[in-house]
Design an enzyme around this catalytic site. Structure first.
Site, PDB file in Angstrom:
ATOM      1  N   CYS A  71      58.210  -3.581  41.657  1.00 45.88           N
ATOM      2  CA  CYS A  71      59.314  -4.137  40.883  1.00 45.88           C
ATOM      3  C   CYS A  71      60.520  -4.402  41.794  1.00 45.88           C
ATOM      4  O   CYS A  71      60.478  -5.319  42.599  1.00 45.88           O
ATOM      5  CB  CYS A  71      59.652  -3.227  39.699  1.00 45.88           C
ATOM      6  N   HIS A 107      54.682  -2.492  37.024  1.00 45.98           N
ATOM      7  CA  HIS A 107      54.728  -1.050  37.278  1.00 45.98           C
ATOM      8  C   HIS A 107      53.334  -0.443  37.186  1.00 45.98           C
ATOM      9  O   HIS A 107      52.944   0.079  36.126  1.00 45.98           O
ATOM     10  CB  HIS A 107      55.683  -0.375  36.289  1.00 45.98           C
ATOM     11  N   GLU A 132      52.322   2.287  38.138  1.00 40.53           N
ATOM     12  CA  GLU A 132      52.374   3.715  37.805  1.00 40.53           C
ATOM     13  C   GLU A 132      52.412   3.937  36.295  1.00 40.53           C
ATOM     14  O   GLU A 132      52.225   5.069  35.836  1.00 40.53           O
ATOM     15  CB  GLU A 132      53.592   4.366  38.472  1.00 40.53           C
TER      16      GLU A 132
END
Length: 235
Positions: free
Chosen positions: A114, A209, A211
């Protein structure tokens, strides 16, 4: 064989309350280090430091993840601030741009997530779109949308299919930095991944993202590249 050590940038919140304490705190969401661990690496958090220390700090790790966060100050790419651009994160900008430069100089595997992708683009002389009206996510929430890989890129080799990804951003890559190519796009054409096409250098940025969705394919490739930097073949 020991797991490669992957450094993850952190940021400072001026006031964080936990227990009886309310203090400045360097932090990063736990999803980042959990993704590194799930991909086979060991994670270490890198708090802000003097930019001159970037090469020294990176000499202790095998790979670098530049985490998401606030907007990169447009002063770093020669643009006038749009009123919709967030407040400057001066310390973080200088530290992370120094880390990116040191990683590129040393050939260290690097993943920008990002803001980290946008900082990578800026570090290599690229620019950013400061606000995209049609691509703004719901305030305070992560939204999902499909991204399409660009054939022949490293990213496409890792994720060959159109994939739904979790995203939260209002800025995007405009002019690509030196040597970078776009390796995935949103359906509206927004650049969603970038990379250096040199196969001997692992440098990738993703606008979303990973994660948040636990897809380990990109991170596992970073971990593999980090392992290859120091692993000595057994004769």
């Amino acid at each position: 064989m020991p797991r490669p050590l992957i450094g993850i940038t952190t940021y400072v919140e001026d006031s964080t309350r936990y227990g009886v304490w309310d203090l400045p705190t360097s932090l990063v969401p736990s999803g980042y280090y959990e993704l590194v661990q799930a991909a086979g690496g060991a994670a270490v958090l890198l708090p802000p430091d003097e930019p001159a220390a970037a090469a020294e700090v990176l000499s202790r790790v095998d790979g670098l993840v530049v985490a998401g966060g606030p907007d990169v100050d447009p002063v770093h790419y020669g643009a006038v601030r749009d009123p919709r651009t967030g407040a400057p994160a001066t310390v973080r900008d200088h530290w992370e741009l120094a880390l990116i430069a040191a990683a590129l100089d040393s050939g260290m595997p690097l993943l920008g997530i990002c803001r980290g992708m946008q900082a990578l683009n800026v570090a290599l002389g690229g620019t950013l779109i400061q606000h995209i009206d049609g691509h703004v996510d719901t305030p305070g929430a992560t939204s999902w949308h499909p991204v399409r890989p660009v054939a022949g890129t490293r990213y496409a080799g890792l994720v060959p299919e159109e994939a739904e990804v979790p995203t939260y951003h209002h800025q995007a890559v405009d002019r690509l930095g030196r040597g970078l190519v776009a390796s995935a796009h949103a359906l509206d054409g927004t650049v969603e991944a970038i990379e250096l096409p040199d196969r001997d250098r692992w440098v990738v940025g993703v606008q979303w993202h990973p994660e948040r969705d636990k897809d380990t394919r990109v991170m596992a490739s970073l971990v593999e590249a980090a392992t290859a930097r120091w692993a000595v073949p057994v004769s």
